[in-house]
Design a protein around this motif. Sequence first.
Motif, PDB file in Angstrom:
ATOM      1  N   VAL A  52       0.808  -1.212   0.004  1.00 26.78           N
ATOM      2  CA  VAL A  52       0.024   0.001  -0.135  1.00 26.78           C
ATOM      3  C   VAL A  52       0.741   1.369  -0.113  1.00 26.78           C
ATOM      4  O   VAL A  52       0.294   2.338  -0.204  1.00 26.78           O
ATOM      5  N   HIS A  59       5.501  -1.347  -6.894  1.00 28.56           N
ATOM      6  CA  HIS A  59       3.981  -1.793  -6.661  1.00 28.56           C
ATOM      7  C   HIS A  59       3.437  -2.782  -7.843  1.00 28.56           C
ATOM      8  O   HIS A  59       2.811  -3.542  -7.082  1.00 28.56           O
ATOM      9  N   ARG A  63       2.125  -6.289  -6.515  1.00 38.74           N
ATOM     10  CA  ARG A  63       0.803  -6.509  -6.509  1.00 38.74           C
ATOM     11  C   ARG A  63       0.379  -7.784  -7.363  1.00 38.74           C
ATOM     12  O   ARG A  63      -0.449  -8.542  -6.909  1.00 38.74           O
ATOM     13  N   GLY A 208      -7.432  -6.367   6.039  1.00 36.59           N
ATOM     14  CA  GLY A 208      -8.344  -7.342   5.738  1.00 36.59           C
ATOM     15  C   GLY A 208      -9.246  -7.670   7.006  1.00 36.59           C
ATOM     16  O   GLY A 208     -10.234  -8.342   6.597  1.00 36.59           O
ATOM     17  N   PHE A 257      -7.464   8.266   3.176  1.00 38.73           N
ATOM     18  CA  PHE A 257      -6.280   7.485   2.983  1.00 38.73           C
ATOM     19  C   PHE A 257      -5.264   8.859   2.731  1.00 38.73           C
ATOM     20  O   PHE A 257      -5.900   9.938   2.130  1.00 38.73           O
ATOM     21  N   ARG A 259      -1.919  10.571   0.624  1.00 39.23           N
ATOM     22  CA  ARG A 259      -0.818  10.463  -0.461  1.00 39.23           C
ATOM     23  C   ARG A 259       0.096  11.909  -0.283  1.00 39.23           C
ATOM     24  O   ARG A 259      -0.271  12.415   0.532  1.00 39.23           O
ATOM     25  N   HIS A 315      -4.046   1.035  -6.379  1.00 40.52           N
ATOM     26  CA  HIS A 315      -4.070   0.447  -5.068  1.00 40.52           C
ATOM     27  C   HIS A 315      -5.557  -0.031  -4.632  1.00 40.52           C
ATOM     28  O   HIS A 315      -5.900  -0.464  -3.528  1.00 40.52           O
ATOM     29  N   CYS A 317      -8.416  -1.788  -3.580  1.00 41.01           N
ATOM     30  CA  CYS A 317      -8.254  -3.101  -2.649  1.00 41.01           C
ATOM     31  C   CYS A 317      -8.237  -4.634  -3.207  1.00 41.01           C
ATOM     32  O   CYS A 317      -9.334  -4.812  -3.916  1.00 41.01           O
TER      33      CYS A 317
HETATM   34  C1  HEM Z   1      -6.280  -1.631  -0.126  1.00 42.08           C
HETATM   35  C2  HEM Z   1     -10.615  -1.145   1.901  1.00 42.08           C
HETATM   36  C3  HEM Z   1     -11.098  -5.892   2.933  1.00 42.08           C
HETATM   37  C4  HEM Z   1      -6.167  -6.446   1.501  1.00 42.08           C
HETATM   38  C5  HEM Z   1      -7.148  -1.242   0.245  1.00 42.08           C
HETATM   39  C6  HEM Z   1      -7.700   0.095   0.120  1.00 42.08           C
HETATM   40  C7  HEM Z   1      -9.103   0.525   0.698  1.00 42.08           C
HETATM   41  C8  HEM Z   1      -9.471  -0.883   1.265  1.00 42.08           C
HETATM   42  C9  HEM Z   1      -9.526   1.594   0.762  1.00 42.08           C
HETATM   43  C10 HEM Z   1      -6.733   1.326  -0.588  1.00 42.08           C
HETATM   44  C11 HEM Z   1      -5.842   2.022   0.206  1.00 42.08           C
HETATM   45  C12 HEM Z   1      -5.187   3.142  -0.600  1.00 42.08           C
HETATM   46  O1  HEM Z   1      -5.504   3.327  -1.604  1.00 42.08           O
HETATM   47  O2  HEM Z   1      -4.324   3.608   0.018  1.00 42.08           O
HETATM   48  C13 HEM Z   1     -10.970  -2.404   2.594  1.00 42.08           C
HETATM   49  C14 HEM Z   1     -12.134  -2.495   2.928  1.00 42.08           C
HETATM   50  C15 HEM Z   1     -12.499  -3.905   3.326  1.00 42.08           C
HETATM   51  C16 HEM Z   1     -11.450  -4.646   2.778  1.00 42.08           C
HETATM   52  C17 HEM Z   1     -13.343  -1.494   3.325  1.00 42.08           C
HETATM   53  C18 HEM Z   1     -13.756  -4.355   3.826  1.00 42.08           C
HETATM   54  C19 HEM Z   1     -14.585  -5.327   3.329  1.00 42.08           C
HETATM   55  C20 HEM Z   1      -9.660  -6.414   2.596  1.00 42.08           C
HETATM   56  C21 HEM Z   1      -9.296  -7.826   2.838  1.00 42.08           C
HETATM   57  C22 HEM Z   1      -8.224  -7.950   2.231  1.00 42.08           C
HETATM   58  C23 HEM Z   1      -7.837  -6.712   2.090  1.00 42.08           C
HETATM   59  C24 HEM Z   1     -10.291  -8.888   3.410  1.00 42.08           C
HETATM   60  C25 HEM Z   1      -7.295  -9.188   2.289  1.00 42.08           C
HETATM   61  C26 HEM Z   1      -7.344 -10.259   3.431  1.00 42.08           C
HETATM   62  C27 HEM Z   1      -5.885  -5.149   0.837  1.00 42.08           C
HETATM   63  C28 HEM Z   1      -4.547  -4.923   0.338  1.00 42.08           C
HETATM   64  C29 HEM Z   1      -4.460  -3.660  -0.355  1.00 42.08           C
HETATM   65  C30 HEM Z   1      -5.767  -3.265  -0.027  1.00 42.08           C
HETATM   66  C31 HEM Z   1      -3.490  -6.145   0.244  1.00 42.08           C
HETATM   67  C32 HEM Z   1      -3.677  -2.816  -1.079  1.00 42.08           C
HETATM   68  C33 HEM Z   1      -3.402  -3.167  -2.307  1.00 42.08           C
HETATM   69  C34 HEM Z   1      -2.600  -2.223  -3.120  1.00 42.08           C
HETATM   70  O3  HEM Z   1      -1.743  -1.473  -2.301  1.00 42.08           O
HETATM   71  O4  HEM Z   1      -2.229  -2.343  -4.236  1.00 42.08           O
HETATM   72  N1  HEM Z   1      -8.317  -1.848   1.020  1.00 42.08           N
HETATM   73  N2  HEM Z   1     -10.387  -3.718   2.399  1.00 42.08           N
HETATM   74  N3  HEM Z   1      -8.553  -5.675   2.209  1.00 42.08           N
HETATM   75  N4  HEM Z   1      -6.748  -4.134   0.743  1.00 42.08           N
HETATM   76 FE1  HEM Z   1      -8.614  -3.872   1.473  1.00 42.08          FE
END
Ligand code: HEM
Length: 371
Positions: A52, A59, A63, A208, A257, A259, A315, A317
């Motif tokens: 992230v 990245h 990813r 997550g 978030f 930046r 990024h 999710c």
């Molecule tokens: C990235 C929300 C569930 C893994 C993000 C981001 C958001 C987010 C807003 C983007 C952050 C950014 O742009 O700075 C949520 C919400 C969830 C959820 C509301 C509720 C259901 C999960 C789950 C996992 C997960 C279940 C994995 C087990 C990730 C990962 C990223 C991410 C690895 C980074 C992606 C990247 O940097 O390319 N999430 N998330 N998230 N989320 Fe989720």
Amino acid sequence: PYPHYAHMRATAPVHFNDTLQVWEVYGYHDIQTVLGDAKTFSSDLSDGKMMVFMDPPRHTQFRRLVARAFTSKVIADLEPKVQAITEALLDRVEAAGRMDLVKDLAFPLPVTVIAELLGLPAADHDKFKQWSIPAIRAAEMELMGQVPAPEFVAAVDELDAYLARLIASRRDHPTGDLVSGLLAAEVDGERLTLPEVASTCRLLLIAGFETTTNLIGNTLQLLLAHPKALRQLEADPELLPSAIEEALRFNTPFQFFARRATRDVELGGQLIRAGQQVMTFNASGNRDESAFPHADRFDITRTANRHLSFGHGIHYCLGAGLGRLEARVALSTLLRRFGQLRLDEGRAAEPLQSVVLFGFSSLPVVFETSE
Ligand code: HEM
């Protein structure tokens, strides 16, 4: 926070916060502009070991690697497991006719799923759960530029030591699970370092777990607060996915978030200077009338619901499919098994004390069992 967001959208949608020395962005389209332009608005804010906080090209490679663990096939294959965990959690409270939706279901479900995903032995799940909340609190304090409290740091150290042992054992005896895959993979022709693998595991936990807890809690709370919507859903269970999307939009689990601008850039008539920090208030964008008609109305039949709750751009999710699956299984099972669900009059719901996360730490409900 929502009346404040509405006020900011109307009066200062791109606003410099003098106290925090950061730009705050409140409108839907401005937020899309920021998150959609990773070159101008960098995510490189922290130690850089978690994806992230990485920018391309690193990245992109990272990813691609982690995304293998989140293909739609992998997620679909997880469904029976998510279902079984949910049924077992509900079995424990069924006879009582009352439960704390958060403590008894919305909290243990996602943490158990992540523990499974990381390949943790079932015997370690409870320890893992105990470290999870302090580890998330520590990460949240760091994000806010504060020094994490010592008891949180201690839990993070224990979690890190545990993950280090897990990773070392997978290095010696690969099993084909997520951790083994990360250890075998290469970025820029080089293996990931052990701290990089550990950071990735910690990110999956932090990103997550509590977000999903809050999604499940918020969706049920909104349905109970809008009896017409609940009746609509009971009459047509097919509406559940769109009800979950609407809950994501309406009470956004992750409110904002950060930046950093890499060059001078104009946004909403303001000049943001290179090096300045920018916060996008996605929760505010989700209530922007220019993107959502009747944005303050909770409408589970809303279509074209392009909310910002999972972010936007590179990024976006990675766990969105998993979070949606867990919420769908948790809520459909709850509504199928327990009838007449309502808030427990005797015990008050407790909202989470957090500025970043929106949800409940406790949501007591009562019900009649229908099976
Ligand atoms: C990235 C929300 C569930 C893994 C993000 C981001 C958001 C987010 C807003 C983007 C952050 C950014 O742009 O700075 C949520 C919400 C969830 C959820 C509301 C509720 C259901 C999960 C789950 C996992 C997960 C279940 C994995 C087990 C990730 C990962 C990223 C991410 C690895 C980074 C992606 C990247 O940097 O390319 N999430 N998330 N998230 N989320 Fe989720």
